[in-house]
Design a protein around this motif. Structure first.
Motif, PDB file in Angstrom:
ATOM      1  N   THR A  31       0.844  -1.195   0.000  1.00  0.00           N
ATOM      2  CA  THR A  31       0.000   0.000   0.000  1.00  0.00           C
ATOM      3  C   THR A  31       0.880   1.247   0.000  1.00  0.00           C
ATOM      4  O   THR A  31       2.074   1.198   0.306  1.00  0.00           O
ATOM      5  CB  THR A  31      -0.910   0.009   1.233  1.00  0.00           C
ATOM      6  N   TRP A  32       0.258   2.389  -0.345  1.00  0.00           N
ATOM      7  CA  TRP A  32       1.007   3.653  -0.367  1.00  0.00           C
ATOM      8  C   TRP A  32       1.514   4.012   1.028  1.00  0.00           C
ATOM      9  O   TRP A  32       2.607   4.549   1.184  1.00  0.00           O
ATOM     10  CB  TRP A  32       0.111   4.752  -0.913  1.00  0.00           C
ATOM     11  N   GLN A  33       0.715   3.676   2.047  1.00  0.00           N
ATOM     12  CA  GLN A  33       1.137   3.966   3.412  1.00  0.00           C
ATOM     13  C   GLN A  33       2.370   3.152   3.790  1.00  0.00           C
ATOM     14  O   GLN A  33       3.289   3.649   4.445  1.00  0.00           O
ATOM     15  CB  GLN A  33      -0.016   3.664   4.386  1.00  0.00           C
ATOM     16  N   THR A  34       2.395   1.898   3.368  1.00  0.00           N
ATOM     17  CA  THR A  34       3.555   1.051   3.656  1.00  0.00           C
ATOM     18  C   THR A  34       4.810   1.598   2.993  1.00  0.00           C
ATOM     19  O   THR A  34       5.894   1.605   3.587  1.00  0.00           O
ATOM     20  CB  THR A  34       3.294  -0.387   3.158  1.00  0.00           C
ATOM     21  N   GLN A  36       5.402   4.746   2.205  1.00  0.00           N
ATOM     22  CA  GLN A  36       5.786   5.958   2.922  1.00  0.00           C
ATOM     23  C   GLN A  36       6.524   5.631   4.214  1.00  0.00           C
ATOM     24  O   GLN A  36       7.530   6.260   4.553  1.00  0.00           O
ATOM     25  CB  GLN A  36       4.550   6.805   3.224  1.00  0.00           C
ATOM     26  N   ASP A  37       6.009   4.637   4.960  1.00  0.00           N
ATOM     27  CA  ASP A  37       6.649   4.254   6.223  1.00  0.00           C
ATOM     28  C   ASP A  37       8.044   3.690   5.999  1.00  0.00           C
ATOM     29  O   ASP A  37       8.938   3.857   6.831  1.00  0.00           O
ATOM     30  CB  ASP A  37       5.787   3.225   6.960  1.00  0.00           C
TER      31      ASP A  37
END
Length: 603
Positions: A31-34, A36-37
């Motif tokens: 995912t995009w959040q992953t 970014q993290d």
């Protein structure tokens, strides 16, 4: 009115094997959040891993045992650590991936005698193909809406298997003997072999045809395959494959496998690799043995004192040291590096695909053996990844791995490379570093493809003198022998097992140690193309020790009845102290229980 009686079903809430959801085993895009993290934070890049563990050498009396954290398949892995682990896996694979291409394309009656440009391209193709097909094995895909999968979903990498090498060598030898490949004799009477690219195309086309067998068998339950090909068959076969390969390694160690290996007394091949080469010397000369032993010695030193990172790349380190010493002493030239293009990819050199009928039966046997070997490799991958080795999920991973190996056997020849299958050596890295994360596998694939694309990297291997390569390959091939011995070590070793193994090794070892001894019994000079191909195929089998050993062990294992429980023999060390009657009685009871379990399993 009587009260209703409620009967509780203890199995009512139990999940059936076929109802287990396996969607978590399939690869998914992050995912995009992953992302970014992982990219935007310090912990995403570095985490809190003890990086010193990978680089600390093993010094007797000074080393402090350190246990790194375990990273499972889908755990979050810091990017720097993923890059390091992936590079480590790729280093462990390089020698195994490029060695078959170097030997197959090399000189002599069992090699293709290709030009340096074609040899460089074969090495690059092997690296790129290994990276691409490993991506399939690691990612894992569901086949439509069926319960079948493609790939294991583990950190399972694939590479060119050594077990295909003897079949190619026997086939090419027959091609030169039959005139399919051209050769001539120089003034001294030494046979000189011309390049035979058509032989490579015929081999690849035959491999594509035979790859349909493992694809079909991948839908057979793994338990049924193990019953048909038990450890007594696979152990003997893997051991004989290693024996056959060790002879090739030692031949290179002595100076090369080309015409100079016959030690002619005159002509251009009196010295190895030829009379005009730098530091040319006769085959078996002390300088060749010394170069090979240097590589062998470095591998031993790294095993004793190297850090975990170095131990996982010990073969490459030995090869690099040998290359540096050979270059410093003037044994190498840079011609192949200068001639190689900077960047290459698949299909820049292609070969005319065809079918070589005499190789069909030996290749079918080899594909089956590679499939059974992959079952063991995938099982080991599950164990070191701390996953269960039984149940629906495990069997699904086996099915997906075998299917992916079969597809790799079809796609690799289309990419102009020898068939590929699961590699076992990377399991040792997972066990030592405690990192089974698939992100490390993706990084490994990236480095393999990168090394293949820059073809001057592949050309480096062609600058190696044959003895440097021989010192490394002999060690690698001996590891194959040890793998076969390890499989056989788990047998109960009753009279039946000893007889089957002895009978199989009698013929398998005999043909490996005395090549061609069984190939003069059958001959044909008629005009039937079918009979000519059939007899050539039989001769290839008779001259390929592991194929002969596999057939004999399969037949004897199927026909020879198991010993009755009461006739089981205790295993007694004849060279040690004489056991007491009580000890003999305990051994007999233990042996009897083993036989009873075997008989019950068989029925």
């Amino acid at each position: 009115m009587a009260s209703p009686v409620y009967i509780l079903d203890p199995l009512a809430n139990r999940t059936k094997e076929e109802d287990i959801d396996l969607s978590h085993t399939v690869g998914k895009l992050p995912t995009w959040q992953t992302i970014q993290d992982s990219v935007g934070t310090r912990s995403g890049w570095l985490g809190d891993y003890d990086y010193g563990f990978l680089c600390t050498p093993t010094l007797p009396g000074f080393s402090i045992p350190r246990i790194p954290p375990f990273f499972g398949l889908k755990d979050r892995l810091p990017l720097v650590l993923a890059i390091i682990m992936g590079f480590q896996h790729s280093l462990a694979m390089i020698a195994g991936v490029v060695t078959p291409a170097i030997i197959m394309s090399g000189s002599g009656i069992t090699g293709l005698n290709l030009t340096p440009a074609n040899r460089t391209q074969m090495i690059s193709t092997s690296l790129i193909t290994s990276g691409l097909l490993s991506l399939v094995q690691i990612t894992r895909f569901r086949v439509g809406k069926t319960p079948y999968f493609l790939g294991t979903g583990l950190l399972s990498v694939v590479g060119t298997s050594f077990i295909y090498l003897p079949v190619l060598q026997s086939s090419v030898s027959n091609m030169y003997a039959s005139g399919f490949c051209k050769s001539s004799f120089d003034a001294s009477g030494t046979q000189v072999f011309e390049p035979c690219p058509d032989a490579w195309g015929a081999y690849l086309g035959t491999c594509m045809l035979c790859s349909l067998l493992p694809i079909i068998l991948s839908f057979v339950p793994p338990r049924a395959l193990k019953r048909v090909f038990p450890p007594i068959v696979t152990g003997v076969t893997v051991m004989l494959i290693g024996v056959n390969l060790v002879t090739s390694g030692m031949q290179q160690w002595g100076g090369g496998s080309g015409p100079c290996s016959s030690r002619p007394t005159s002509g251009p091949f009196v010295d190895c690799p030829n009379v005009g080469a730098p530091h040319a010397a006769p085959w078996g000369d002390a300088q060749w043995i010394g170069l090979g032993f240097l590589v062998f010695f470095i591998i031993m030193v790294v095993e004793f004192f190297g850090s975990p990172f170095m131990k996982n790349a010990q073969v490459v380190i030995g090869l690099v040291v040998g290359m540096i010493v050979a270059a410093a002493l003037g044994y190498t030239t840079s011609d192949s590096i200068e001639a190689a293009p900077v960047i290459t990819f698949l299909w820049t050199t292609t070969y005319k695909l065809s079918i070589y009928p005499p190789a069909i039966i030996p290749l079918l046997i080899t594909y089956v053996l590679a499939m059974v070997e992959s079952i063991g490799d995938i099982t080991a991958s599950c164990e070191v990844s701390q996953l269960t080795v039984e149940g629906r999920e495990f069997e699904s991973r086996l099915q997906g791995g075998i299917f992916a190996d079969g597809v790799a056997g079809l796609l690799a020849p289309l990419m102009m490379n020898s068939p590929m299958s699961c590699y076992a050596q990377n399991n040792g890295i997972i066990s030592l570093t405690r990192c089974a994360n698939t992100m490390a596998g993706y990084m490994c694939c990236f480095f393999l493809i990168l090394m293949g694309v820059f073809s001057k990297f592949g050309a480096l291997f062609l600058t190696l003198p044959d003895p440097v390569l021989g010192g490394m390959t002999t060690f690698l091939f001996a590891s194959v022998v040890v793998s076969g011995i390890r499989i056989l070590s788990f047998l109960p070793w009753t009279r039946r097992e000893r007889f089957i193994v002895a009978a199989s090794l009698s013929l398998g070892l005999g043909t490996a140690l005395v090549p061609g001894v069984l190939t003069h019994m059958i001959s044909y000079s008629g005009g039937s193309a079918f009979l000519t191909s059939l007899i050539t195929s039989v001769n290839i089998i008779l001259d390929t020790g592991f194929a002969l050993g596999a057939i004999v062990s399969c037949i004897l294992n199927a026909l020879l009845p198991a010993n009755p429980p009461m006739s089981a023999e205790p295993i007694i060390d004849r060279h040690g102290p004489t056991p007491t009657n009580k000890e003999i009685e305990e051994m007999q009871l233990e042996s009897q229980s083993i036989h009873e379990s075997m008989l019950s399993a068989k029925h």
